[in-house]
Design a protein around this motif. Structure first.
Motif, PDB file in Angstrom:
ATOM      1  N   VAL A  72      45.469  25.420 -38.033  1.00 50.20           N
ATOM      2  CA  VAL A  72      44.592  26.274 -38.840  1.00 50.20           C
ATOM      3  C   VAL A  72      43.567  26.961 -37.940  1.00 50.20           C
ATOM      4  O   VAL A  72      43.319  28.167 -38.054  1.00 50.20           O
ATOM      5  CB  VAL A  72      43.882  25.434 -39.922  1.00 50.20           C
ATOM      6  CG1 VAL A  72      42.900  26.277 -40.696  1.00 50.20           C
ATOM      7  CG2 VAL A  72      44.901  24.807 -40.851  1.00 50.20           C
ATOM      8  N   LEU A  73      42.989  26.180 -37.020  1.00 50.04           N
ATOM      9  CA  LEU A  73      41.933  26.734 -36.172  1.00 50.04           C
ATOM     10  C   LEU A  73      42.484  27.802 -35.229  1.00 50.04           C
ATOM     11  O   LEU A  73      41.837  28.823 -34.985  1.00 50.04           O
ATOM     12  CB  LEU A  73      41.252  25.617 -35.375  1.00 50.04           C
ATOM     13  CG  LEU A  73      40.496  24.584 -36.224  1.00 50.04           C
ATOM     14  CD1 LEU A  73      39.709  23.651 -35.342  1.00 50.04           C
ATOM     15  CD2 LEU A  73      39.582  25.259 -37.237  1.00 50.04           C
ATOM     16  N   THR A  74      43.681  27.573 -34.703  1.00 50.99           N
ATOM     17  CA  THR A  74      44.263  28.559 -33.801  1.00 50.99           C
ATOM     18  C   THR A  74      44.442  29.890 -34.516  1.00 50.99           C
ATOM     19  O   THR A  74      44.090  30.956 -33.988  1.00 50.99           O
ATOM     20  CB  THR A  74      45.626  28.061 -33.282  1.00 50.99           C
ATOM     21  OG1 THR A  74      45.458  26.732 -32.833  1.00 50.99           O
ATOM     22  CG2 THR A  74      46.116  28.931 -32.148  1.00 50.99           C
ATOM     23  N   SER A  75      44.974  29.815 -35.721  1.00 50.04           N
ATOM     24  CA  SER A  75      45.187  31.088 -36.430  1.00 50.04           C
ATOM     25  C   SER A  75      43.853  31.704 -36.823  1.00 50.04           C
ATOM     26  O   SER A  75      43.722  32.930 -36.875  1.00 50.04           O
ATOM     27  CB  SER A  75      46.096  30.879 -37.638  1.00 50.04           C
ATOM     28  OG  SER A  75      45.340  30.626 -38.783  1.00 50.04           O
ATOM     29  N   LEU A  76      42.854  30.851 -37.047  1.00 47.17           N
ATOM     30  CA  LEU A  76      41.527  31.371 -37.371  1.00 47.17           C
ATOM     31  C   LEU A  76      40.964  32.152 -36.172  1.00 47.17           C
ATOM     32  O   LEU A  76      40.441  33.261 -36.307  1.00 47.17           O
ATOM     33  CB  LEU A  76      40.605  30.211 -37.740  1.00 47.17           C
ATOM     34  CG  LEU A  76      39.192  30.556 -38.197  1.00 47.17           C
ATOM     35  CD1 LEU A  76      39.255  31.356 -39.480  1.00 47.17           C
ATOM     36  CD2 LEU A  76      38.373  29.301 -38.423  1.00 47.17           C
ATOM     37  N   ILE A  77      41.104  31.570 -34.991  1.00 42.60           N
ATOM     38  CA  ILE A  77      40.586  32.212 -33.781  1.00 42.60           C
ATOM     39  C   ILE A  77      41.283  33.548 -33.543  1.00 42.60           C
ATOM     40  O   ILE A  77      40.648  34.578 -33.309  1.00 42.60           O
ATOM     41  CB  ILE A  77      40.784  31.279 -32.567  1.00 42.60           C
ATOM     42  CG1 ILE A  77      39.853  30.078 -32.685  1.00 42.60           C
ATOM     43  CG2 ILE A  77      40.528  32.018 -31.261  1.00 42.60           C
ATOM     44  CD1 ILE A  77      40.209  28.943 -31.781  1.00 42.60           C
ATOM     45  N   HIS A  78      42.576  33.498 -33.654  1.00 41.06           N
ATOM     46  CA  HIS A  78      43.369  34.710 -33.445  1.00 41.06           C
ATOM     47  C   HIS A  78      42.933  35.799 -34.438  1.00 41.06           C
ATOM     48  O   HIS A  78      42.690  36.949 -34.069  1.00 41.06           O
ATOM     49  CB  HIS A  78      44.844  34.359 -33.630  1.00 41.06           C
ATOM     50  CG  HIS A  78      45.754  35.509 -33.414  1.00 41.06           C
ATOM     51  ND1 HIS A  78      45.909  36.108 -32.184  1.00 41.06           N
ATOM     52  CD2 HIS A  78      46.536  36.196 -34.277  1.00 41.06           C
ATOM     53  CE1 HIS A  78      46.759  37.101 -32.290  1.00 41.06           C
ATOM     54  NE2 HIS A  78      47.158  37.189 -33.549  1.00 41.06           N
ATOM     55  N   GLY A  79      42.813  35.374 -35.702  1.00 42.11           N
ATOM     56  CA  GLY A  79      42.451  36.333 -36.744  1.00 42.11           C
ATOM     57  C   GLY A  79      41.066  36.924 -36.513  1.00 42.11           C
ATOM     58  O   GLY A  79      40.856  38.130 -36.694  1.00 42.11           O
ATOM     59  N   LEU A  80      40.136  36.078 -36.117  1.00 41.60           N
ATOM     60  CA  LEU A  80      38.773  36.579 -35.918  1.00 41.60           C
ATOM     61  C   LEU A  80      38.720  37.552 -34.744  1.00 41.60           C
ATOM     62  O   LEU A  80      38.008  38.563 -34.782  1.00 41.60           O
ATOM     63  CB  LEU A  80      37.820  35.408 -35.691  1.00 41.60           C
ATOM     64  CG  LEU A  80      37.464  34.612 -36.962  1.00 41.60           C
ATOM     65  CD1 LEU A  80      36.642  33.389 -36.612  1.00 41.60           C
ATOM     66  CD2 LEU A  80      36.729  35.478 -37.963  1.00 41.60           C
ATOM     67  N   ALA A  81      39.494  37.247 -33.686  1.00 37.32           N
ATOM     68  CA  ALA A  81      39.509  38.159 -32.547  1.00 37.32           C
ATOM     69  C   ALA A  81      40.046  39.527 -32.981  1.00 37.32           C
ATOM     70  O   ALA A  81      39.517  40.576 -32.596  1.00 37.32           O
ATOM     71  CB  ALA A  81      40.367  37.576 -31.431  1.00 37.32           C
ATOM     72  N   LEU A 111      45.005  33.438 -47.231  1.00 31.45           N
ATOM     73  CA  LEU A 111      43.774  33.834 -47.903  1.00 31.45           C
ATOM     74  C   LEU A 111      42.741  34.332 -46.897  1.00 31.45           C
ATOM     75  O   LEU A 111      42.114  35.381 -47.077  1.00 31.45           O
ATOM     76  CB  LEU A 111      43.215  32.641 -48.675  1.00 31.45           C
ATOM     77  CG  LEU A 111      41.956  32.940 -49.464  1.00 31.45           C
ATOM     78  CD1 LEU A 111      42.314  33.540 -50.810  1.00 31.45           C
ATOM     79  CD2 LEU A 111      41.134  31.692 -49.662  1.00 31.45           C
ATOM     80  N   LEU A 112      42.585  33.572 -45.821  1.00 28.30           N
ATOM     81  CA  LEU A 112      41.616  33.974 -44.796  1.00 28.30           C
ATOM     82  C   LEU A 112      42.009  35.313 -44.185  1.00 28.30           C
ATOM     83  O   LEU A 112      41.154  36.168 -43.934  1.00 28.30           O
ATOM     84  CB  LEU A 112      41.524  32.902 -43.709  1.00 28.30           C
ATOM     85  CG  LEU A 112      40.844  31.595 -44.125  1.00 28.30           C
ATOM     86  CD1 LEU A 112      41.007  30.549 -43.041  1.00 28.30           C
ATOM     87  CD2 LEU A 112      39.374  31.826 -44.411  1.00 28.30           C
ATOM     88  N   ALA A 113      43.303  35.488 -43.987  1.00 27.60           N
ATOM     89  CA  ALA A 113      43.758  36.765 -43.438  1.00 27.60           C
ATOM     90  C   ALA A 113      43.382  37.903 -44.383  1.00 27.60           C
ATOM     91  O   ALA A 113      42.917  38.965 -43.944  1.00 27.60           O
ATOM     92  CB  ALA A 113      45.264  36.724 -43.218  1.00 27.60           C
ATOM     93  N   GLY A 114      43.550  37.661 -45.670  1.00 24.74           N
ATOM     94  CA  GLY A 114      43.190  38.686 -46.655  1.00 24.74           C
ATOM     95  C   GLY A 114      41.709  38.998 -46.606  1.00 24.74           C
ATOM     96  O   GLY A 114      41.288  40.156 -46.706  1.00 24.74           O
TER      97      GLY A 114
END
Lengths: 875, 466
Positions: free
Chosen positions: A479-488, A441-444
């Protein structure tokens, strides 16, 4: 005078509504209220205009008639207008009643002494009870439509003066049982019943038959005493939940006799039984009123409400479900078993996403789910949490979706986060775990925010969602790791979101913030900084640039400097330098700043670069950090310009503080060419670069040199300090002392210290030692030289014979020229600039010593006398 | 449970104030109570001008939308309800219930009967639901049959009088404003009999019960009593998530508990669904339901393949054999978002015709009243797009890259997907006279999407996780 025309009034009313305060301050303001009342009674004025005039007085009574006498007079005028209406149907009666009621309340004149109150109240009660109230209201059949209005007026009066209708409960009850209009009477009865219960429980009285008798006391239908008690503190009709927990409206103290309890039950049952005849919003009001009125009251089982619940739960109607929740909060397990609670949750979850309900309703139900009044809540009160019985199954039916509106998406997302937090330790082997769903969802959302033309709101909601996840799931590394990666990646795709990133980094904790900063820094410096996104990159770097990976950052900046052609870019570049200064510095930065100080086109930019360069090369790390850090004086200033300025100001300017130093005068030292004051210093906290400055009052000494101490630390003995004095005349003085020092935080401080005293004896200097054997003639020579210019005196010192020896050895030893212990001493004292004091202490007798004084400066004589007396006194 | 004020604000981007207050109503007696209850935390309701400005700012409807504004856009400022705090003169007016619907902002400020610091949770404030309900009522009234601006103005001019009836002192008496409009069919209230408050009078026309079941293909429905029973054919999918009108007097617990959240089993209640009620005067929605029909009425797939500036598309639709093949209309809309205008199209349809809206980037495949005998139709083609203009082309936040959909629009009369029907003979009317009873059914598509199977689609269905 004839009435104003319709157009004039329309114009005037529109001008008033646009800004009542401005209109009332204008020339026309003063007359508005008066004109309004007079035109209401003018037969030539159209009814339509009169209605709009009344509408205005309903909304703005306090502006039109700002004080109590004016309000009373206006209410009287409205009542006169009412009774003078011709006996035919008129649209004015209802608004007149409403306006008179409003005026009495807002003017604060409602009371037994107000004439208008005493006219309006019986009229309202008469209308409400269906009695003929007189010709002015037409035939009784015409009065019927006004019954409901009269009830509403009474309800409003009761709301503002709780307890007012306490004596009319019996009457209202009878009317409700008869043919009266159900809704207005039900609500009025419920409200005054509740107010009476609260008032009686406060005064610890019972219901005293109020429910049965028509008019129970001799005072008529109005209970001004109850109203006065109630008026002191208005009663919440629907108190909010935690407040009531504190027993604010607790009725448990009310002692009811069995008959009273039975009567009360009958009234409540009567109200509830006919409640289906009320509109949904009115039903909800009735339930709030009765629920909180009966809560905790003995002999009033909440089961009375049970028959209503199934009917109410079937609707998705907002006010009704909300009222059920209020009942739930009021009675808890006494009304809702665990199964009922589960059913209620199910209905809420269902309504929170039902396609037939509008978005605001969905949102409110989602809010209700997170604040559900559970029978047995587990978590801390007031915090958002998924109720225990909601369970994963129900939660999953409320999954967020990209198709949701932003607010709905966030609300659903919050539930999902709570679910993820719960399932953290659970089996990870499912096909798709909530965490995975969350990540997708966050990726979307990031994908949407990355779109070129995507509006601001999509980016905002993406960052809000990320923040929600970060704050709900702080420990979930995956979750946080993928969040960081996604935001970058999002930053890479759309650098113009830099302000959102900066804000995000400001809000999240270091757990997420630090790795995200590193990732973003990497993202920025990995590409040459020469495109249109440069301004965003610089804004980003100013936030994320830190010690690590300095060289990459510096080479990025060096590269970028050539492209920073306009002022704002140059400023952005300098801001990054400033951020680097604060965290690390280093040689690379110094040379970059030097380059900038030469290259930048804008003089302000060059100045800044030079300033930063100077700061970098001249200030040590900690001091630099403080110099550039947030201002100590005004940490919360919104403007960065001001904050920066204040930061500099605070650091580079001197702060006035209380002194963390104690300074005292040590033993006298009589040697050298000048008198020297020995000082003892003690620090209460570590200080650096101390400078002590001295000033003599009255310029009797030459200006004193400052003393410097590099470092002082509490508990560590400091070396004594020596302060040479250069007297311009031989007199004692007070020294003002100022301390200037740096704190460990790097601030420069200034502190005044208590003044130091220089005594007369502190100025004593010995004469050079005469050659051996010549002492006597040396003294004689001095003694004779004093006169005739100088002065002579004799003093009797009351000392014991041995006392003289002690005194001399303690205080005057350095100045003795000729001594014949223990009985005779010749003492010579040099006083700067050019004086001397000579003493002959001889022939000590049993009760004292005669002292002969001579000086070449007569001003010294009284000082010397004082000195000797003090000396003897201390011995 | 009272309100301090009500506002209707029309956002007008591009004008000086970016909007105007079209209607406002204040309740000074409630305001007076607010002042006492809120104590030191009391913030007075401002005049219309400042209120307008603060509201538009809070809803991000001022023209400076382009930039990041920390006070509104900060990630930690998460608002999950329609309740806002308006910044007015250094203080915050809270709670302000507000929502934007059809170009109008509906706003009200409920009374909070305690101090506002700390703010109590919304769930414990009765005024929130009352305030929202009034706004819904006003919105219903304004949107009913209103098309033009002059009609809107007429309705707005009726509002002061209607609110005088519906909410004279700030305490809402009835959210259905239509009830207060003079109705020629209504006799004045002179009868001594007990009338429900939501019934403005008694009906004087010919007695009739008109039932219309509308099923929407995202699965909703509408029905109206007295006692009405809805029945399902054998093997019909049970009705779920039933929400009834407040005039329904009692409900079977099976109706109350039937929902789409729990896992269904064969023992699920499948009717008849009885709804005893006392109808209001106007036509109304007796209940809404959802259902999980095993097969969608029209099956299909949609495939997109991107080749340079061209898109190859293929759509295949198949009507399920159990569905009545008699449409009032049936169309498939194929939009292309986030691209330039359509410059070139080559296509082949096996049935129906294709309309092309080049600038809008939209294809509409008109299928008509019937599917062919084979029940299966298809469309294939190649679309070429021009360069993307700046603001003209349609933007969509979901359809990014290959994510795309075909949306079906159709209506079938005298048919429901669930099979749900109201038997005329099962309608019981407890009243004098024999009313005429008529029933209608229809199926209307609502959000009927077929997503491109070659790219990710937004998942909405929670049960995929199970």
């Amino acid at each position: 005078m004839g009435p104003l025309s319709r157009e004039t009034w329309a114009h005037r009313l529109a001008a008033f509504r646009a800004s009542p305060s401005a209109f009332m301050a204008g020339a026309d303001g003063e007359n508005l209220g008066r004109d309004l009342l007079s035109d209401l009674r003018n037969e030539k004025q159209s009814e339509q205009t009169k209605v709009s005039l009344l509408a205005l007085s309903l909304e703005y009574p306090a502006e039109l008639w700002p004080n109590a006498p004016a309000a009373e007079a206006a209410a009287t005028s409205l009542l006169d207008t009412l009774v003078l209406l011709p006996p035919r149907p008129s649209a004015l009666r209802k608004p007149l009643l409403l306006a008179a009621t409003t005026l009495l309340v807002t003017g604060g004149v409602l009371g037994p002494t107000s004439e208008a109150s005493c006219r309006l109240l019986p009229l309202l009660l008469g209308l409400a009870s269906g009695r003929d109230v007189g010709q002015g209201f037409g035939p009784i059949s015409e009065q019927r439509p006004l019954r409901a209005t009269a009830c509403e007026c009474l309800r409003e009066l009761e709301s503002c003066k709780p307890g007012l209708l306490g004596c009319s409960l019996g009457l209202l009850r009878r009317l409700l049982g008869q043919e009266g209009p159900v809704q207005p009477l039900s609500l009025l009865l419920a409200l005054s019943l509740r107010d009476t219960l609260v008032a009686q429980s406060r005064s610890r009285a019972g219901l005293q038959g109020l429910l049965v008798s028509e008019i129970s006391t001799g005072s008529g239908p109005w209970d001004w005493t109850l109203a006065e008690e109630g008026g002191a503190h208005l009663l919440p009709q629907a108190p909010s939940w935690p407040a009531t927990e504190e027993g604010e409206c607790g009725l448990a103290v009310l002692e009811l006799t069995p008959e009273e309890a039975r009567e009360l039950r009958a009234v409540v049952a009567q109200l509830l039984d006919t409640s289906y005849l009320l509109t949904p919003v009115a039903q909800a009001q009735l339930l709030w009123l009765l629920g909180w009125a009966l809560r905790g009251l003995r002999g009033q089982p909440p089961a009375l409400f049970k028959p209503q619940l199934v009917r109410l739960l079937g609707t998705g109607q907002l006010t009704l479900l909300h009222a059920v929740l209020a009942l739930k909060a009021a009675f808890g397990e006494a009304l809702f078993t665990a199964q009922d609670e589960a059913l209620l949750l199910r209905r809420l979850a269902l309504a929170a996403q039902h396609p037939s309900l509008p978005l605001p309703t969905h949102l409110f139900y989602l809010h209700c789910l997170l604040h559900f009044p559970e029978n047995w809540p587990l978590g801390p009160e007031g915090e958002e949490a998924a109720p225990l019985l909601l369970g994963p199954q129900l939660c999953r039916s409320l999954m967020p979706s990209l198709l949701h509106e932003p607010m709905a998406l966030l609300a659903h997302l919050h539930l999902l986060c709570l679910l993820c937090a719960e399932e953290e330790e659970m089996d990870q082997g499912q096909l798709q775990s909530p965490q995975q769903y969350l990540e997708e969802l966050l990726a979307g959302m990031r994908q949407r925010a990355a779109l070129d033309s995507s509006p601001q709101t999509l980016a905002t909601v993406c960052f809000q969602a990320s923040y929600l996840v970060a704050s709900c799931l702080p420990g979930q590394t995956k979750v946080l790791t993928s969040l960081i990666h996604g935001l970058a990646q999002l930053y890479q795709a759309r650098p113009m979101l830099a302000p959102h990133f900066v804000d995000f980094l400001d809000q999240v904790g270091p757990e997420l913030g630090e790795p995200l900063k590193r990732a973003l820094q990497q993202e920025v410096v990995s590409k040459p900084g020469r495109n249109e996104a440069l301004c965003w990159h610089l804004q980003m770097l100013a936030k994320v640039a830190e010690g690590d990976a300095q060289s990459a950052t510096l080479s990025f900046l060096q590269d970028a400097a050539a492209y920073c052609t306009d002022w704002s870019l140059q400023q952005a570049l300098l801001r990054v330098c400033r951020a680097l200064l604060q965290t690390s510095g280093g040689r690379g930065l110094a040379s970059l700043l030097q380059v900038l100080a030469r290259q930048l086109e804008d003089p302000d930019g060059r100045d800044h670069a030079r300033l930063y360069y100077i700061l970098l090369t001249h200030l040590a790390g900690p001091k630099l950090g403080v110099a550039l850090g947030p201002s100590v004086a005004a940490p919360a200033l919104a403007s960065s310009l001001v904050a920066e300025n204040q930061g500099f100001a605070a650091t580079l300017m001197v702060q006035e503080t209380p002194a963390p130093i104690r300074l005292g005068v040590g033993p006298r030292m009589a040697k050298g060419p000048l008198p020297v004051l020995q000082l003892h210093i003690e620090a209460l906290e570590p200080i650096y670069s101390l400078e002590l400055r001295f000033r003599v009052e009255g310029k009797i000494y030459a200006p004193l040199k400052a003393i410097h101490v590099p470092y002082l630390c509490p508990g560590r003995p400091a070396h004594p300090l020596f302060l040479p004095l250069q007297p311009r005349c031989p007199a004692p003085a007070k020294l003002e002392v100022q301390a200037l020092f740096s704190t460990p935080a790097g601030l420069t401080c200034h502190a005044p210290l208590p003044p130091l005293s220089v005594n007369f004896e502190d100025l004593f200097l010995p004469f050079p030692q005469p050659p051996n054997g010549a002492e006597w003639s040396f003294f004689e020579g001095l003694w004779d030289s004093c006169l005739p210019k100088g002065a002579e005196s004799r003093v009797w010192c009351p000392l014991e014979p041995q006392g003289l020896e002690t005194l001399v050895s303690r205080h005057l030893e350095p100045f003795v020229v000729v001594a014949q212990p223990p009985s005779s001493y010749h003492i010579a004292i040099r006083l700067l600039p050019t004086s001397m004091l000579l003493l002959q202490l001889e022939a000590a007798q049993i009760d004292g010593v005669p002292v002969a004084l001579r000086t070449d400066d007569w001003t010294v004589l009284p000082l010397a006398g004082d000195y000797l007396r003090r000396l003897v006194g201390t011995e | 449970m009272a309100l301090r004020g009500v506002w209707l604000v029309r956002p007008e981007p591009g004008t000086a104030l970016c909007g105007s207050v079209r209607f406002s109503r204040r309740y000074p007696t409630v305001e007076k109570r607010a002042k006492i209850f809120n104590g030191v935390s009391y913030v007075p309701v401002p005049e219309d001008g400042p209120f307008l400005k603060a509201l538009l700012f809070e809803l991000r409807l001022l023209d400076d939308d382009k930039d990041f504004v920390k006070r509104c856009d900060s990630c930690s400022r998460i608002n999950k309800t329609s309740v806002y705090a308006l910044a007015i003169g250094g203080e915050e007016l809270w709670p302000v219930v507000a929502f934007l619907k059809n170009g109008m902002i509906y706003a009200s400020v409920p009374l909070v009967e305690q101090t506002l610091s700390p703010r109590p949770p919304l769930v414990s404030l009765s005024g929130i639901s009352q305030g929202l309900q009034l706004l819904f009522g006003i919105q219903d009234f304004l949107s009913l049959g209103q098309k033009s601006d002059s009609e809107l103005n007429t309705k707005l001019s009726q509002l002061p009088d209607l609110l005088l009836q519906a909410c004279p002192f700030g305490t809402l008496l009835d959210a259905n404003l239509q009830n207060f409009l003079d109705n020629i069919n209504v006799a004045s209230v002179t009868q001594p009999q007990k009338l429900p408050a939501w019934k403005a009078g008694t009906y004087k026309g010919k007695p009739q019960v008109s039932i219309s079941i509308t099923e929407k293909c995202d699965l909703e429905g509408i029905m109206p009593n007295v006692t009405i029973s809805l029945s399902l054919p054998t093997n019909g999918s049970p009705l779920q998530d039933i929400l009834v009108h407040p005039c329904v007097t009692s409900l079977d617990s099976a109706i109350l508990t039937s929902n789409s959240i729990d896992v269904m089993d064969d023992s699920a209640f499948s009717g008849p669904y009885k709804f005893p009620f006392s109808p209001p005067l106007e036509s109304f929605n007796l209940c809404y339901y959802t259902s999980q029909v095993p097969v969608p009425p029209i099956l299909g797939f949609y495939q997109i393949k991107e080749e340079d500036i061209q898109l190859k598309i293929a759509v295949n639709l198949k009507l399920h054999e159990s569905v009545k093949n008699n449409f009032e209309f049936c169309e498939a809309h194929i939009p292309f978002y986030n691209r330039g205008p359509i410059t070139h199209l080559e296509y082949k349809v096996s049935f129906g015709q294709l309309e092309i809206f080049r600038e809008k980037g939209l294809l509409i495949w008109i299928i008509g009243q019937k599917f062919p005998k084979s029940m299966e139709i298809n469309l294939s083609g190649t679309v070429t797009f021009g360069a993307k203009g700046h603001d003209k082309q349609p933007f969509d936040q979901i359809c990014i890259g290959g994510t795309a959909y075909v949306k079906l629009h159709f209506r079938i009369l005298d048919y429901t997907l669930t099979g749900c029907y109201a038997d005329q003979h099962s309608v019981q009317v407890f009243a004098s006279g024999k009313p005429k009873i008529s029933t209608h059914r229809k199926l209307i598509s609502s959000d009927y999407y077929i997503w491109n199977s070659k790219a990710p689609a937004p998942i909405t269905y929670g049960s995929l996780l199970l």
